[in-house]
Design an enzyme around this catalytic site. Sequence first.
Site, PDB file in Angstrom:
ATOM      1  N   LYS A 183       0.847  -1.202   0.000  1.00 49.30           N
ATOM      2  CA  LYS A 183       0.000   0.000   0.000  1.00 49.30           C
ATOM      3  C   LYS A 183       0.881   1.251   0.000  1.00 49.30           C
ATOM      4  O   LYS A 183       0.664   2.173  -0.768  1.00 49.30           O
ATOM      5  CB  LYS A 183      -0.910  -0.047   1.230  1.00 49.30           C
ATOM      6  CG  LYS A 183      -1.851   1.103   1.329  1.00 49.30           C
ATOM      7  CD  LYS A 183      -2.781   0.920   2.517  1.00 49.30           C
ATOM      8  CE  LYS A 183      -3.490   2.227   2.823  1.00 49.30           C
ATOM      9  NZ  LYS A 183      -4.283   2.149   4.041  1.00 49.30           N
ATOM     10  N   GLU A 211      10.953  -4.626   3.729  1.00 47.78           N
ATOM     11  CA  GLU A 211      11.063  -6.026   3.297  1.00 47.78           C
ATOM     12  C   GLU A 211      10.619  -6.175   1.840  1.00 47.78           C
ATOM     13  O   GLU A 211      11.269  -6.830   1.026  1.00 47.78           O
ATOM     14  CB  GLU A 211      10.166  -6.922   4.175  1.00 47.78           C
ATOM     15  CG  GLU A 211      10.591  -7.029   5.625  1.00 47.78           C
ATOM     16  CD  GLU A 211       9.934  -5.988   6.514  1.00 47.78           C
ATOM     17  OE1 GLU A 211       9.608  -4.872   6.015  1.00 47.78           O
ATOM     18  OE2 GLU A 211       9.761  -6.273   7.712  1.00 47.78           O
ATOM     19  N   GLY A 255      -4.447  -1.862   5.475  1.00 52.91           N
ATOM     20  CA  GLY A 255      -3.682  -2.959   4.867  1.00 52.91           C
ATOM     21  C   GLY A 255      -4.230  -4.330   5.247  1.00 52.91           C
ATOM     22  O   GLY A 255      -4.405  -5.213   4.405  1.00 52.91           O
ATOM     23  N   ARG A 256      -4.533  -4.518   6.539  1.00 51.87           N
ATOM     24  CA  ARG A 256      -4.973  -5.861   6.973  1.00 51.87           C
ATOM     25  C   ARG A 256      -6.435  -6.141   6.621  1.00 51.87           C
ATOM     26  O   ARG A 256      -6.968  -7.195   6.957  1.00 51.87           O
ATOM     27  CB  ARG A 256      -4.686  -6.048   8.466  1.00 51.87           C
ATOM     28  CG  ARG A 256      -5.268  -4.993   9.368  1.00 51.87           C
ATOM     29  CD  ARG A 256      -4.721  -5.100  10.801  1.00 51.87           C
ATOM     30  NE  ARG A 256      -5.116  -3.969  11.616  1.00 51.87           N
ATOM     31  CZ  ARG A 256      -4.473  -2.804  11.674  1.00 51.87           C
ATOM     32  NH1 ARG A 256      -3.385  -2.627  10.958  1.00 51.87           N
ATOM     33  NH2 ARG A 256      -4.902  -1.842  12.444  1.00 51.87           N
ATOM     34  N   GLU A 272      -2.941  -6.689  15.591  1.00 45.80           N
ATOM     35  CA  GLU A 272      -2.505  -5.371  15.099  1.00 45.80           C
ATOM     36  C   GLU A 272      -3.653  -4.366  15.220  1.00 45.80           C
ATOM     37  O   GLU A 272      -3.433  -3.180  15.433  1.00 45.80           O
ATOM     38  CB  GLU A 272      -1.992  -5.453  13.647  1.00 45.80           C
ATOM     39  CG  GLU A 272      -1.149  -4.237  13.263  1.00 45.80           C
ATOM     40  CD  GLU A 272      -0.467  -4.337  11.903  1.00 45.80           C
ATOM     41  OE1 GLU A 272      -1.161  -4.249  10.890  1.00 45.80           O
ATOM     42  OE2 GLU A 272       0.769  -4.481  11.859  1.00 45.80           O
ATOM     43  N   HIS A 320      -1.177 -33.227  19.935  1.00 48.88           N
ATOM     44  CA  HIS A 320       0.020 -33.960  20.335  1.00 48.88           C
ATOM     45  C   HIS A 320       1.136 -32.997  20.711  1.00 48.88           C
ATOM     46  O   HIS A 320       2.307 -33.373  20.731  1.00 48.88           O
ATOM     47  CB  HIS A 320       0.449 -34.899  19.204  1.00 48.88           C
ATOM     48  CG  HIS A 320      -0.635 -35.897  18.880  1.00 48.88           C
ATOM     49  ND1 HIS A 320      -0.758 -37.112  19.514  1.00 48.88           N
ATOM     50  CD2 HIS A 320      -1.706 -35.804  18.033  1.00 48.88           C
ATOM     51  CE1 HIS A 320      -1.823 -37.750  19.048  1.00 48.88           C
ATOM     52  NE2 HIS A 320      -2.425 -36.975  18.150  1.00 48.88           N
ATOM     53  N   LYS A 360      10.844  -0.492  13.513  1.00 44.99           N
ATOM     54  CA  LYS A 360      11.323  -0.222  12.146  1.00 44.99           C
ATOM     55  C   LYS A 360      12.399   0.869  12.197  1.00 44.99           C
ATOM     56  O   LYS A 360      13.435   0.764  11.536  1.00 44.99           O
ATOM     57  CB  LYS A 360      10.169   0.270  11.261  1.00 44.99           C
ATOM     58  CG  LYS A 360       9.112  -0.767  10.948  1.00 44.99           C
ATOM     59  CD  LYS A 360       8.072  -0.155  10.004  1.00 44.99           C
ATOM     60  CE  LYS A 360       6.852  -1.027   9.846  1.00 44.99           C
ATOM     61  NZ  LYS A 360       5.774  -0.385   9.104  1.00 44.99           N
TER      62      LYS A 360
END
Length: 525
Positions: free
Chosen positions: A201, A207, A262-263, A348, A379, A488
Amino acid sequence: MSDHRPAPTTLSAWQTLAKLSQSLPRVDELIVDPSRNTALRLSAAGVNADLSRQRISAAILAELLDLAKQSGFADNRRSLLAGEIVNTTERRPALHTELRAPATAGLPGIREQVQSTLHRVRAFTQQIREGVWRGCTGRAVQTVVFIGIGGSHLGPELAVRAIGNDGRLSIRFVANIDGSTLTEALRGADPETTLFITASKSFSTLETLENSRSARSWFLERTNQSAGLAKHFVAISANVPAARDFGIDPENVFPMWDWVGGRYSLWSAVGLPVALASGYDTFESLLAGAHAMDQHFATAEPHRNLPLLLALASIWNTNFLGAGSHAMLCYDDRLSLLPDYLQQLEMESNGKRVSSSGQPVEVHTMPILWGGTGTAGQHAYHQLLHQGTRAFSADFVFSAASPTELDHHHRWLLSHAIAQGQAMMQGDRHTTSEKQVPGDHPTSTLVLEQLDAFHLGSLLALFEHKVFCQGSVWGINPFDQWGVELGKRLANPVFEQLSGAPSNQQDASTQYLIHQIRTVGRNTL
Ligand code: F6P
C-alpha cells in the site's frame, strides 16, 4: 463515531458483569439450559456458530448485550458502514465493506473506483491465465511471485492455500526479508515466464522493497532485458509515483486506497493471487461470501448478530474471566495460515492501550492470539490447555463437508475437534490428581458448511467485524498501528552498524550483539 466514547469501566453494565463474574456456574452446568443454548447458537452467511460452550449464562448474555448498547454499538456500526471517519488518528474511514459490495450498491464515488479496479483484475487474470499476456521473449507466464508482507501478504496466501490452485500457474509468496525466502521462491523459475507482483500500500515497506529489488536484479541478470521489466513486474499500491520510480509502468499498477487498511485489503486487487490461482469467478465468490456476512452484520439485531456475540464472548473471557490468550484451533489443514492471518487482523487492530480519545484504556484489550491445526496440536500444546495453569479461550473452526473422498478421515478429524471442545468444557475430575483435567474453559465452535471461496470470505469478514465490535466496547481505534513503527526506526542504525559504521552509541546489549555478528559472521564466511 465520537472520539469521546465512555471508558468501558464507567458503564453500569460493566459493573454488573464484574459482580456476575464473582459467582459463576461451570460451563457444564450452564449447558443444561436449552433456551440459553438456543440464544448462543446462530448461523450467518454459511457459518454455523455454537457459543453454548462459553461460560455465559442467560443473565450474563443480557448484560453483555447491554454493554454493547451502552458503548454505542448501533451508532458505531452505522458510522463504519456509512464511511465516516472511524480511524481517528489518521482521519480516515475504513471502507473494506465497500470492496465487496455488489456493483449496484455501494457508496457513490467509492463504488466506481472499486468496480473499475475489479474490471482490471478480471481482464488481467484472463490475460495471464489464458496466455495472452506475453513475457519479454513472447512466452506465456507460468510462475507468479507475489511479494508483500503483513496485510499485503497474509490474506492472499491464506486464501490460495484454503481455496486451492487449479494448477495453471505456480504461485509463490515472498514476505520475509530472509534471503532464503526469495531464493526458495525463485528456485527453478524461468525468468522469461515469471511474473512478479509487488503488493505494498505504501510502497515503502523495507522487506517488500528489498525483495522486489533483488527480484528485479535476478530478472535483469538473466534476461539482460530492461525493456522487458514492464512485462514481468506489476504492482498493487496506493503510491503510484514510488512504484513508477521503482520501474513499474503506472499502467501496471493496481490501486489501493487510504480508506482501506492494509490488513483489511484482501478484497482489493491484493486478492489477485486468488483470481490467478483459480479464476476470477472464485475471487468473486470470496467477495460474495464477505458481502453476505456484511449484510448480516449490518442488519441483524444485536442479540442475533454473530460478529457482536463473538466479540462479547471475547470481552467476557478477557476482561472478566482473566483469559490472557485465545487459541485458534483449525481442524482443517487448508486453514493452516488462519492463526497467522488473525494474529495480524486481531492483534494489530486491537493490541492497543490508549482509547480513541488518547486516554489509557485501563482494562485489558486484545489477548495474545495463537493457534494451529488439529489434530497435530493435540500432540503438542493441548496438554497445557487441558492441565496447565493459565486461563485461555479458544475457537474451533472446521468444515462440515469433507474436502476429499477419504470421508472417514474427515469424520475422525471432526470427532477430535468436537471431543476436544467437550474435554475443555467438562474436564475429568473423578480420577487421581495427576490425571485430573479441570475443564470449564470457554470455547466457541464455528462450522462452515464447506470450505470454499464463499465460506472463506464469510469467515474472514466475520472476524473483521468481531474486531470492530471489540474495539467499539473497549473504545479503541482498530484501524491504526503506531506500535509497529519504533522497531522499524531502530533497525536502520543497526543495519548501518552491521555494515561497518561505529556502534558505540548503542546500549551494551546491542553493541555486544553487533560485535558478535560482525566477528562470528565474518569468520564463517
Ligand atoms: O506491519 C505494519 C504494516 O504497516 C501493516 O499494517 C501492513 O499491512 C504492512 O505493514 C505492509 O504495509 P504495505 O502494504 O504498505 O507494504
